[in-house]
Write a protein that holds these residues in place. Structure first.
Motif, mmCIF file in Angstrom:
data_model
loop_
_atom_site.group_PDB
_atom_site.id
_atom_site.type_symbol
_atom_site.label_atom_id
_atom_site.label_comp_id
_atom_site.label_asym_id
_atom_site.label_seq_id
_atom_site.Cartn_x
_atom_site.Cartn_y
_atom_site.Cartn_z
ATOM 1 N N HIS A 356 0.826 -1.216 0.000
ATOM 2 C CA HIS A 356 0.000 0.000 0.000
ATOM 3 C C HIS A 356 0.854 1.257 0.000
ATOM 4 C CE1 HIS A 356 -3.246 -2.573 2.174
ATOM 5 N NE2 HIS A 356 -3.178 -2.830 0.884
ATOM 6 N N GLY A 357 1.894 1.299 -0.819
ATOM 7 C CA GLY A 357 2.662 2.530 -0.888
ATOM 8 C C GLY A 357 4.113 2.260 -1.231
ATOM 9 N N SER A 358 4.949 3.231 -0.897
ATOM 10 C CA SER A 358 6.366 3.143 -1.205
ATOM 11 C C SER A 358 7.168 3.702 -0.043
ATOM 12 C CB SER A 358 6.689 3.908 -2.503
ATOM 13 O OG SER A 358 6.394 5.290 -2.342
ATOM 14 N N ARG A 359 8.458 3.377 -0.018
ATOM 15 C CA ARG A 359 9.374 3.854 1.005
ATOM 16 C C ARG A 359 10.631 4.373 0.324
ATOM 17 N NH1 ARG A 359 9.747 2.153 6.418
ATOM 18 N NH2 ARG A 359 7.709 2.458 7.409
ATOM 19 N N SER A 360 11.098 5.526 0.793
ATOM 20 C CA SER A 360 12.352 6.094 0.286
ATOM 21 C C SER A 360 13.406 6.221 1.370
ATOM 22 C CB SER A 360 12.102 7.470 -0.348
ATOM 23 O OG SER A 360 11.543 8.360 0.607
ATOM 24 N N THR A 361 13.067 5.949 2.619
ATOM 25 C CA THR A 361 14.029 5.979 3.717
ATOM 26 C C THR A 361 13.790 4.771 4.618
ATOM 27 O OG1 THR A 361 12.585 7.349 5.094
ATOM 28 C CG2 THR A 361 14.215 8.496 3.720
ATOM 29 N N PHE A 362 14.877 4.285 5.203
ATOM 30 C CA PHE A 362 14.821 3.184 6.152
ATOM 31 C C PHE A 362 15.663 3.547 7.370
ATOM 32 C CE2 PHE A 362 14.074 1.220 2.018
ATOM 33 C CZ PHE A 362 12.940 0.463 2.259
ATOM 34 N N LEU A 416 20.865 3.966 12.171
ATOM 35 C CA LEU A 416 21.376 3.969 10.811
ATOM 36 C C LEU A 416 20.236 4.366 9.876
ATOM 37 C CD1 LEU A 416 23.411 3.280 8.514
ATOM 38 C CD2 LEU A 416 22.600 0.912 8.660
ATOM 39 N N ARG A 417 20.433 5.473 9.177
ATOM 40 C CA ARG A 417 19.420 5.968 8.236
ATOM 41 C C ARG A 417 19.953 5.801 6.807
ATOM 42 N NH1 ARG A 417 18.663 9.538 12.602
ATOM 43 N NH2 ARG A 417 16.474 9.580 13.312
ATOM 44 N N VAL A 418 19.077 5.279 5.953
ATOM 45 C CA VAL A 418 19.420 5.049 4.557
ATOM 46 C C VAL A 418 18.421 5.798 3.698
ATOM 47 C CG1 VAL A 418 19.801 3.321 2.764
ATOM 48 C CG2 VAL A 418 20.337 2.762 5.136
ATOM 49 N N TRP A 419 18.930 6.695 2.839
ATOM 50 C CA TRP A 419 18.079 7.461 1.917
ATOM 51 C C TRP A 419 18.248 6.892 0.503
ATOM 52 C CZ3 TRP A 419 20.773 9.702 5.877
ATOM 53 C CH2 TRP A 419 20.041 10.463 6.799
ATOM 54 N N LEU A 420 17.130 6.740 -0.201
ATOM 55 C CA LEU A 420 17.131 6.215 -1.562
ATOM 56 C C LEU A 420 16.901 7.344 -2.559
ATOM 57 C CD1 LEU A 420 15.001 2.963 -1.111
ATOM 58 C CD2 LEU A 420 17.461 3.301 -0.745
ATOM 59 N N GLU A 421 17.270 7.091 -3.806
ATOM 60 C CA GLU A 421 17.062 8.074 -4.871
ATOM 61 C C GLU A 421 15.584 8.271 -5.162
ATOM 62 O OE1 GLU A 421 19.245 9.869 -6.333
ATOM 63 O OE2 GLU A 421 21.169 8.931 -5.854
ATOM 64 N N TYR A 422 14.776 7.266 -4.945
ATOM 65 C CA TYR A 422 13.349 7.335 -5.214
ATOM 66 C C TYR A 422 12.653 6.323 -4.319
ATOM 67 C CZ TYR A 422 14.940 3.487 -8.156
ATOM 68 O OH TYR A 422 15.549 2.353 -8.604
ATOM 69 N N GLY A 423 11.345 6.443 -4.227
ATOM 70 C CA GLY A 423 10.577 5.519 -3.412
ATOM 71 C C GLY A 423 10.457 4.155 -4.066
ATOM 72 N N VAL A 424 10.662 3.125 -3.281
ATOM 73 C CA VAL A 424 10.569 1.766 -3.792
ATOM 74 C C VAL A 424 9.264 1.138 -3.343
ATOM 75 C CG1 VAL A 424 13.054 1.421 -3.924
ATOM 76 C CG2 VAL A 424 11.867 0.892 -1.806
ATOM 77 N N GLU A 425 8.748 0.246 -4.155
ATOM 78 C CA GLU A 425 7.504 -0.441 -3.871
ATOM 79 C C GLU A 425 7.732 -1.951 -3.869
ATOM 80 O OE1 GLU A 425 4.777 0.794 -6.835
ATOM 81 O OE2 GLU A 425 4.692 2.887 -6.163
ATOM 82 N N SER A 426 6.742 -2.648 -3.360
ATOM 83 C CA SER A 426 6.692 -4.105 -3.376
ATOM 84 C C SER A 426 7.757 -4.712 -2.466
ATOM 85 C CB SER A 426 6.825 -4.638 -4.804
ATOM 86 O OG SER A 426 6.753 -6.035 -4.818
ATOM 87 N N SER A 427 9.044 -4.674 -2.853
ATOM 88 C CA SER A 427 10.090 -5.306 -2.055
ATOM 89 C C SER A 427 11.397 -4.549 -2.223
ATOM 90 C CB SER A 427 10.272 -6.779 -2.463
ATOM 91 O OG SER A 427 10.688 -6.871 -3.816
ATOM 92 N N TYR A 428 12.255 -4.713 -1.224
ATOM 93 C CA TYR A 428 13.567 -4.071 -1.251
ATOM 94 C C TYR A 428 14.501 -4.874 -0.352
ATOM 95 C CZ TYR A 428 17.164 -0.474 -1.316
ATOM 96 O OH TYR A 428 18.350 0.199 -1.505
ATOM 97 N N ARG A 429 15.790 -4.951 -0.741
ATOM 98 C CA ARG A 429 16.786 -5.713 0.022
ATOM 99 C C ARG A 429 17.984 -4.824 0.310
ATOM 100 N NH1 ARG A 429 17.794 -11.094 1.162
ATOM 101 N NH2 ARG A 429 19.992 -11.719 1.389
ATOM 102 N N LEU A 430 18.411 -4.852 1.556
ATOM 103 C CA LEU A 430 19.500 -4.024 2.058
ATOM 104 C C LEU A 430 20.510 -4.946 2.731
ATOM 105 C CD1 LEU A 430 19.857 -0.900 2.018
ATOM 106 C CD2 LEU A 430 19.106 -0.896 4.391
ATOM 107 N N THR A 431 21.798 -4.761 2.442
ATOM 108 C CA THR A 431 22.857 -5.571 3.036
ATOM 109 C C THR A 431 23.807 -4.663 3.802
ATOM 110 O OG1 THR A 431 22.706 -7.151 1.202
ATOM 111 C CG2 THR A 431 24.663 -7.259 2.596
ATOM 112 N N ILE A 432 24.014 -4.996 5.077
ATOM 113 C CA ILE A 432 24.866 -4.192 5.970
ATOM 114 C C ILE A 432 26.032 -5.062 6.401
ATOM 115 C CG2 ILE A 432 24.968 -2.880 8.121
ATOM 116 C CD1 ILE A 432 21.932 -2.515 7.874
ATOM 117 N N ARG A 433 27.250 -4.523 6.293
ATOM 118 C CA ARG A 433 28.454 -5.185 6.781
ATOM 119 C C ARG A 433 29.081 -4.320 7.863
ATOM 120 N NH1 ARG A 433 28.022 -6.455 1.426
ATOM 121 N NH2 ARG A 433 28.249 -8.676 0.919
ATOM 122 N N SER A 434 29.427 -4.992 8.992
ATOM 123 C CA SER A 434 29.907 -4.239 10.154
ATOM 124 C C SER A 434 30.936 -5.060 10.914
ATOM 125 C CB SER A 434 28.733 -3.874 11.076
ATOM 126 O OG SER A 434 28.144 -5.051 11.601
#
Length: 824
Positions: A356-362, A416-434
């Motif tokens: 039901h929408g999109s996300r551009s920040t996590f 940890l804040r992550v900004w995207l170039e545009y809003g993503v829909e449906s699914s998104y995958r983020l990989t963090i190495r620390s």
């Protein structure tokens, strides 16, 4: 015709002179714009000829037969097969044969300029079909006969009209015929033609809702489709800019009378059906409602005309509270923590399902002592971590016990804040190495806990792996369920580069706690290089020994392979994996051969590679007193020099001169009739026997064919002489192309001839092996030796004479003894 004419043996006749069979006239310049020949009264002006050619190029090219037939000259021929033409026509034919542009035909014989279609569906009965009228404008580009397909022959054509709209209509003929399953225009002569057809086309389906026609590929196309139905949806495919209307149908202007009479007849029938007690209604003709669509068409070969009932969609009132629906985000976490050397390296993959929408920040909550190395994902604009934050609880998170007083995660956290170039829909995958530092290589460690903010549900898996020889034991867990390593999804296993020790799953990331007791144990030395198989080939001849040491080995860390060669020996060649390398020698006299590292693919074992070393030494260095002569003993023949890498399986092949007999061998190696397994080759297969084979198979010498043994015995003296002549000088300044220092060696082939003896041993570690054997040279008898001259013949006669005399005396004595016995 032009090419055929110009390639004939021509005879050019001009003012009483011919060119062809006779010698061509000589040409000489005359003036600035003309030339003359030695033929009398023959002169050609180039400027006039050029002007005439330009005028001819402006006209359409004519075929060769027309040029010949319409010319004001005649072609003459004789019985000998010669053709005589005047000069000017010959030059014109020659010019057209050289430049085929003047006689080439158009790329296509016709062009369909415009097509107009008018379709009328009166809805009378299904078998009546649909009335179709069309007008097609065709441009014929050649004066030959041309056939232009128009529409398929499944139309029932009632009226046909063909017009020639060009200005010149004197030599044109046109008509419409049926050819190859289509109504076609047949025309003779270039010009503009217009064809009008009226007919009926059957419906494609039993529902009688439309037709599909094959149409000519025209430049401009228009279509008008009328259906005697009210408020229906008309579909014309393909179509551009359709315009719909209702009212009277559109008819073709040339067939107006026929089409309007059909419309009136249908409307009368429709009005006659509405009667009361057998009487018609007041109006004799009831005008029905029609649906009409007009549109333009792109160039196409298929035209589809369909109609269907219009479906009205009811508008539903949506409450204002439901217009903007809340964005629902579900998160799944897959974490792999690798422990070793006092550091916890983490790889966390976050998968978000957005509804039901999109996300551009996590936003992700993580411990402050956790150092983020990288954040990978699609269309990441930037990422950053800030200070202490009070995490907001998840909206639909499951219940979990409250945080304990000693919980480190509840005290200091960062976001940890992550900004995207545009809003993503449906699914998104983020990989963090620390990374996170431990108090030491052995310590109690609390693994970092990540929690996604502003999500409705999050669950995931945690895997613990060991990079070094550490012992990991869990001491405290909360909100985690222990699972088997094999139960982890493949996506989690792919993140791990080291063996996974323990695994967990969770349903509430905000409340998970995992503390481990890590103990680092002392490292012990292990083998970094090993030789799976070693094959030592030694060839003895004329006081020289030539060795070929072949090793199949694996190596992960060693830089050199060290071997202690026999005293005063020389290294002739060294190769690693088929490539030459430069050997060296350390202060203790060990020969050092540089090694390569074995390639390791994933968790598989290290790959094998081959090392070959060729050594040369003399027999007098082995306390044997020089070459093998007469009868004696080889006391200490070095068969395997000492190597600093353990050998799993040692094979040795010793080739001794074939003109000697040998006793039993003494020493550290066990003699065998044949090897227990096939030896390796450069490609990993079994080796083949041969006079210069580096590695040999396991067939005993006494099983070789007798012919092959005889050939090897015949080659042995030649090989011995070759080795005696090829012994290099001591390493000195390069002289004669023998040995040099600091250059790559050449590959040396070791002769494998003579009597073969095999030896074998398992598990060799830093040992040198020697063997000894008694030998006795085989000598030829007197009569087996070759001689020169008649001495041997004379001696042979004397021996025969003596043998005859001895036989005669023996016979006489035997006879006398027999007589004496008889007398007694």
């Amino acid at each position: 015709h032009l090419h055929t004419l110009t390639h004939l043996s021509m005879s050019l006749k001009a003012k009483g002179h011919t060119m062809g069979r006779k010698k061509a006239p000589q040409v000489a310049k005359k003036g600035a714009g003309s030339f003359v020949t030695d033929a009398p009264q023959l002169s050609v002006d180039f400027q006039q000829e050029q002007q005439r050619w330009i005028e001819q190029e402006q006209r359409n090219a004519e075929p060769a037969q027309d040029l010949i037939s319409h010319a004001d000259w005649a072609v003459q021929g004789d019985d000998a097969g010669n053709v005589k033409v005047p000069l000017q026509p010959f030059l014109e034919l020659l010019r057209k044969s050289v430049d085929p542009h003047h006689i080439s035909s158009p790329s296509q014989p016709y062009v369909v300029q415009r097509a107009r279609y008018v379709a009328l569906d009166t809805r009378r009965r299904r078998e009546f079909g649909m009335t179709v009228a069309l007008s097609v404008d065709v441009s014929v580009l050649t004066k030959h006969w041309v056939c232009v397909p128009l529409v398929p022959d499944r139309l029932s054509v009632t009226h046909v009209l063909v017009e020639n709209t060009s200005q010149d209509q004197a030599e044109s003929t046109q008509s419409v015929c049926v050819r190859e399953g289509a109504f076609s225009l047949v025309a003779h002569g270039a010009g503009e033609y217009r064809v009008h057809l009226l007919g009926r086309c059957p419906f494609d389906t039993t529902r009688a809702r439309g037709i599909v026609l094959s149409v000519p590929y025209a430049v401009r196309n228009t279509c008008t489709f009328s259906v005697r139905e009210k408020d229906v949806e008309l579909c014309v495919s393909p179509s551009l800019a359709p315009e719909g209307s209702s009212g009277r149908p559109v008819v073709h202007e040339l067939f107006r009378e026929q089409m309007e009479s059909e419309v009136e007849e249908v409307e009368k029938d429709a009005a006659g059906k509405g009667t009361v007690s057998g009487k018609r209604k007041a109006s004799a003709v009831a005008t029905s409602s029609w649906s009409v669509v007009s549109c333009q068409l792109p160039p196409t070969r298929k035209l589809s005309l369909q109609w269907k009932e219009k479906v009205e969609e009811e508008e539903m009132e949506v409450p204002e509270s439901e217009v903007e629906r809340e964005v629902i985000v579900h998160a799944q976490q897959e974490a792999v923590h690798s422990i070793g050397e006092g550091i916890v390296q983490s790889t966390i993959a976050l998968s978000f399902d957005i509804i039901h929408g999109s996300r551009s920040t996590f936003e992700i909550e993580l411990p402050r002592d956790m150092s983020v190395l990288s954040v990978d994902g699609t269309a990441i604009k930037r990422w950053d971590t800030d200070g202490v934050a009070a995490p907001s609880p998840s909206a639909l998170d499951v219940e979990a016990p409250p945080a304990e007083a000693g919980d480190e995660h509840s005290k200091t956290t960062s976001i940890l804040r992550v900004w995207l170039e545009y809003g993503v829909e449906s699914s998104y995958r983020l990989t963090i190495r620390s990374e996170m530092e431990m108090e030491g290589t052995s310590a109690l460690v609390s693994l970092p806990r990540l929690s996604c903010l502003h999500v409705h549900r999050q669950r995931g898996y945690v895997a613990v792996a060991a990079r070094t020889n550490v012992e990991v034991r869990e001491t405290k867990t909360r909100a985690l369920t222990r699972i088997g390593v094999e139960e982890l999804p493949s996506s989690v296993s792919d993140l791990a580069r080291n063996p996974i020790l323990i695994a967990f799953k969770f349903l509430a990331a905000n409340h998970t706690v995992l503390e481990l007791d890590v103990k680092k144990h002392k490292d012990i030395p292990v083998l970094v290089a090993t030789i799976d198989q070693a094959h030592i080939q030694a060839t003895v001849s004329e006081g020289n020994v030539l060795y070929r040491l072949s090793f199949s080995m694996r190596n992960t860390e060693s830089q050199f392979l060290r071997l202690l060669a026999p005293a005063n020996s020389e290294v002739w060649s060294s190769q690693v994996a088929g490539s030459p390398v430069k050997p060296a020698m350390d202060a203790n006299g060990w020969v050092m051969v540089p090694l390569q590292k074995s390639v390791v693919h994933g968790g598989s074992e290290a790959e094998k590679f081959r090392v070959d070393i060729v050594l040369h030494c003399s027999l007098d260095m082995h306390e044997n007193g020089g070459p093998l002569v007469g009868r004696g003993t080889l006391k200490r023949l070095c068969l395997c020099p000492e190597v600093d890498v353990p050998i799993n399986h040692l094979f040795a092949s010793l080739y001794l001169p074939s003109n000697f007999d040998y006793g039993e061998f003494t020493g550290d190696l066990r003699e065998v009739q044949h090897f227990s397994k096939a030896l390796f080759t450069e490609k990993g297969g079994d080796a083949e026997d041969g006079p210069y084979g580096g590695l040999r198979g396991g067939r005993p010498q006494n099983q070789q064919p007798q012919l092959q043994q005889q050939q090897m015995q015949m080659q042995m003296p030649q090989m011995s002489n070759m080795m005696s002549n090829a012994l290099p000088c001591p390493p000195a300044p390069l002289r004669g192309g023998k040995t040099a220092v600091g250059v790559l060696p050449v590959s040396v082939a070791v002769p494998a001839v003579g009597r073969l003896f095999r030896f074998e041993r398992l598990l060799v570690r830093e040992e040198a092996f020697h063997v000894g054997v008694e030998y006795c040279e085989r000598t030829k008898g007197y009569f087996a030796k070759r001689s020169v001259g008649s001495v041997r013949f004379k001696v042979s006669l004397a021996v025969v004479a003596v043998a005859v005399l001895v036989y005669a005396l023996y016979y006489k004595f035997a006879a006398s003894a027999t007589d004496w016995v008889a007398s007694q």
